[in-house]
Design an enzyme around this catalytic site. Structure first.
Site, PDB file in Angstrom:
ATOM      1  N   ASP A  36      44.936  40.398  34.709  1.00 13.41           N
ATOM      2  CA  ASP A  36      44.464  39.435  33.703  1.00 13.41           C
ATOM      3  C   ASP A  36      45.642  38.929  32.880  1.00 13.41           C
ATOM      4  O   ASP A  36      46.641  39.631  32.715  1.00 13.41           O
ATOM      5  CB  ASP A  36      43.431  40.133  32.793  1.00 13.41           C
ATOM      6  CG  ASP A  36      42.631  39.136  31.979  1.00 13.41           C
ATOM      7  OD1 ASP A  36      42.691  37.920  32.270  1.00 13.41           O
ATOM      8  OD2 ASP A  36      41.934  39.567  31.047  1.00 13.41           O
ATOM      9  N   HIS A  53      49.183  31.674  37.556  1.00 14.65           N
ATOM     10  CA  HIS A  53      48.683  32.265  38.812  1.00 14.65           C
ATOM     11  C   HIS A  53      49.829  32.368  39.829  1.00 14.65           C
ATOM     12  O   HIS A  53      49.966  33.366  40.527  1.00 14.65           O
ATOM     13  CB  HIS A  53      47.557  31.413  39.390  1.00 14.65           C
ATOM     14  CG  HIS A  53      46.355  31.325  38.485  1.00 14.65           C
ATOM     15  ND1 HIS A  53      45.854  32.410  37.820  1.00 14.65           N
ATOM     16  CD2 HIS A  53      45.558  30.275  38.135  1.00 14.65           C
ATOM     17  CE1 HIS A  53      44.798  32.048  37.100  1.00 14.65           C
ATOM     18  NE2 HIS A  53      44.608  30.765  37.267  1.00 14.65           N
ATOM     19  N   SER A  81      36.899  36.917  40.643  1.00 12.79           N
ATOM     20  CA  SER A  81      35.540  37.422  40.439  1.00 12.79           C
ATOM     21  C   SER A  81      34.543  36.364  40.905  1.00 12.79           C
ATOM     22  O   SER A  81      34.875  35.168  40.993  1.00 12.79           O
ATOM     23  CB  SER A  81      35.311  37.743  38.965  1.00 12.79           C
ATOM     24  OG  SER A  81      35.196  36.554  38.223  1.00 12.79           O
ATOM     25  N   ASN A  84      34.398  33.675  38.472  1.00  9.82           N
ATOM     26  CA  ASN A  84      35.511  32.713  38.439  1.00  9.82           C
ATOM     27  C   ASN A  84      35.128  31.383  39.081  1.00  9.82           C
ATOM     28  O   ASN A  84      35.541  30.325  38.656  1.00  9.82           O
ATOM     29  CB  ASN A  84      36.741  33.255  39.194  1.00  9.82           C
ATOM     30  CG  ASN A  84      37.509  34.314  38.418  1.00  9.82           C
ATOM     31  OD1 ASN A  84      38.305  35.037  38.988  1.00  9.82           O
ATOM     32  ND2 ASN A  84      37.279  34.414  37.122  1.00  9.82           N
ATOM     33  N   ARG A 215      37.701  45.386  28.730  1.00 12.64           N
ATOM     34  CA  ARG A 215      36.442  45.112  29.434  1.00 12.64           C
ATOM     35  C   ARG A 215      36.574  45.476  30.901  1.00 12.64           C
ATOM     36  O   ARG A 215      37.663  45.431  31.452  1.00 12.64           O
ATOM     37  CB  ARG A 215      36.140  43.598  29.385  1.00 12.64           C
ATOM     38  CG  ARG A 215      35.542  43.081  28.139  1.00 12.64           C
ATOM     39  CD  ARG A 215      35.094  41.624  28.365  1.00 12.64           C
ATOM     40  NE  ARG A 215      36.210  40.744  28.649  1.00 12.64           N
ATOM     41  CZ  ARG A 215      36.989  40.191  27.722  1.00 12.64           C
ATOM     42  NH1 ARG A 215      36.757  40.422  26.453  1.00 12.64           N
ATOM     43  NH2 ARG A 215      37.980  39.405  28.060  1.00 12.64           N
TER      44      ARG A 215
END
Ligand code: FPP
Length: 264
Positions: A36, A53, A81, A84, A215
């Site tokens: 992340d 990225h 995910s 995403n 998280r």
């Protein structure tokens, strides 16, 4: 005299120093990473998100190489995910797909050199067909490697994984005429684990999240039940092998209780 720990080849000076602080007999069998902070890394440099990225690929490379070199048997990376797809601009998702295809095409030779086998978890069939084809090619090209298993979570969501597992259990019972047996016996934990996308893996001992967020973001919810959690403020594009070794050093200081009382 205490035998000196053999230092794996290919580590840089900092990694060697950190490796010597570790107990090589108690390395995690499976490390999972929530990568992340790519967007924030780019924003901090006044760059478009995609630059984060792109830089994140170098972190993937460094982390995999170090993990393989020190003998971690399983590394799982949360790359995209399921959420995403729905919640990011189409252009960013398109870029991430292209980046994945480029990564796979470029990286197979290095994966083979490092004896790394590639696997995937997630709803692969929902990905674009050309991406699926490259994934299948890369998996097959590394299938005979016997070192570390690198699992990429792509279009992955833990809740949909569990839903898919329950459906698969019912489906296979129906096929084998075992629905009545299933109704009487119920579904046990082993059956669920065996039907998850991660059936080929032990549960992670350690889960790392970069960029300081506390998280789990729908990642391996079942499998992380007893995992140690390590959160670092380092943003993913800055993450390197040495950060992985720091996380493992921290992990080795923990007392894992698995619901028991521990030593005191
Ligand atoms: C989270 O950062 C990261 C992602 C959604 C993508 C992860 C992809 C890579 C590291 C590169 C490609 C991967 C492979 C395996 C080749 P974010 O965009 O949510 O960051 P933010 O929270 O700072 O916005």
């Amino acid at each position: 005299m205490k035998p000196r720990t053999a230092i794996p080849e290919g580590l840089d000076q900092k990694e060697r120093e950190l490796f010597l602080t570790l107990d090589p007999k108690h390395l995690p069998r499976h490390i999972a990473i929530i990568m992340d902070g790519n967007g924030r890394w780019a924003r901090g440099r006044h760059l478009p998100r995609i630059a984060g990225h792109r830089s994140g690929v170098e972190s993937v490379r460094s982390t995999c190489e170090t993990a393989a070199r020190i003998g971690i048997p399983n590394l799982t990376l949360y790359a995209f995910s399921a959420e995403n797809w729905k919640r990011r601009p189409k252009t960013e998702v398109g870029f991430l797909m292209k980046l994945l295809v480029t990564y796979l095409k470029q990286e197979v030779a290095t994966l083979n050199k490092n004896n790394i086998r590639l696997e995937y978890i997630g709803r692969k069939h929902e990905l674009p067909e050309d991406v699926q084809a490259t994934m299948a090619w890369a998996r097959e090209a590394t299938a005979r490697n016997t070192g570390m298993t690198l699992t990429l979570a792509l279009n992955y969501g833990a809740r949909s994984e569990l839903a898919d597992a329950f459906s698969a259990i019912v489906e296979s019972a129906a096929k084998n005429g075992g629905l009545e047996h299933l109704r009487r016996k119920g579904i046990d934990e082993d059956a669920i684990s065996r039907h998850l996308y991660t059936a080929h893996l032990p549960d992670p001992d350690l889960v790392i999240r970069t960029s300081g967020e506390m998280r789990l973001s729908n990642f391996l919810l079942w499998q992380l039940a007893y995992s140690e959690i390590y959160v670092t403020d380092v943003l993913w594009p800055d993450f390197r092998g040495k950060h992985l070794l720091e996380a493992i050093a921290d992990f080795q200081k923990r007392e894992r209780r698995f619901g028991g009382l521990g030593k005191t």
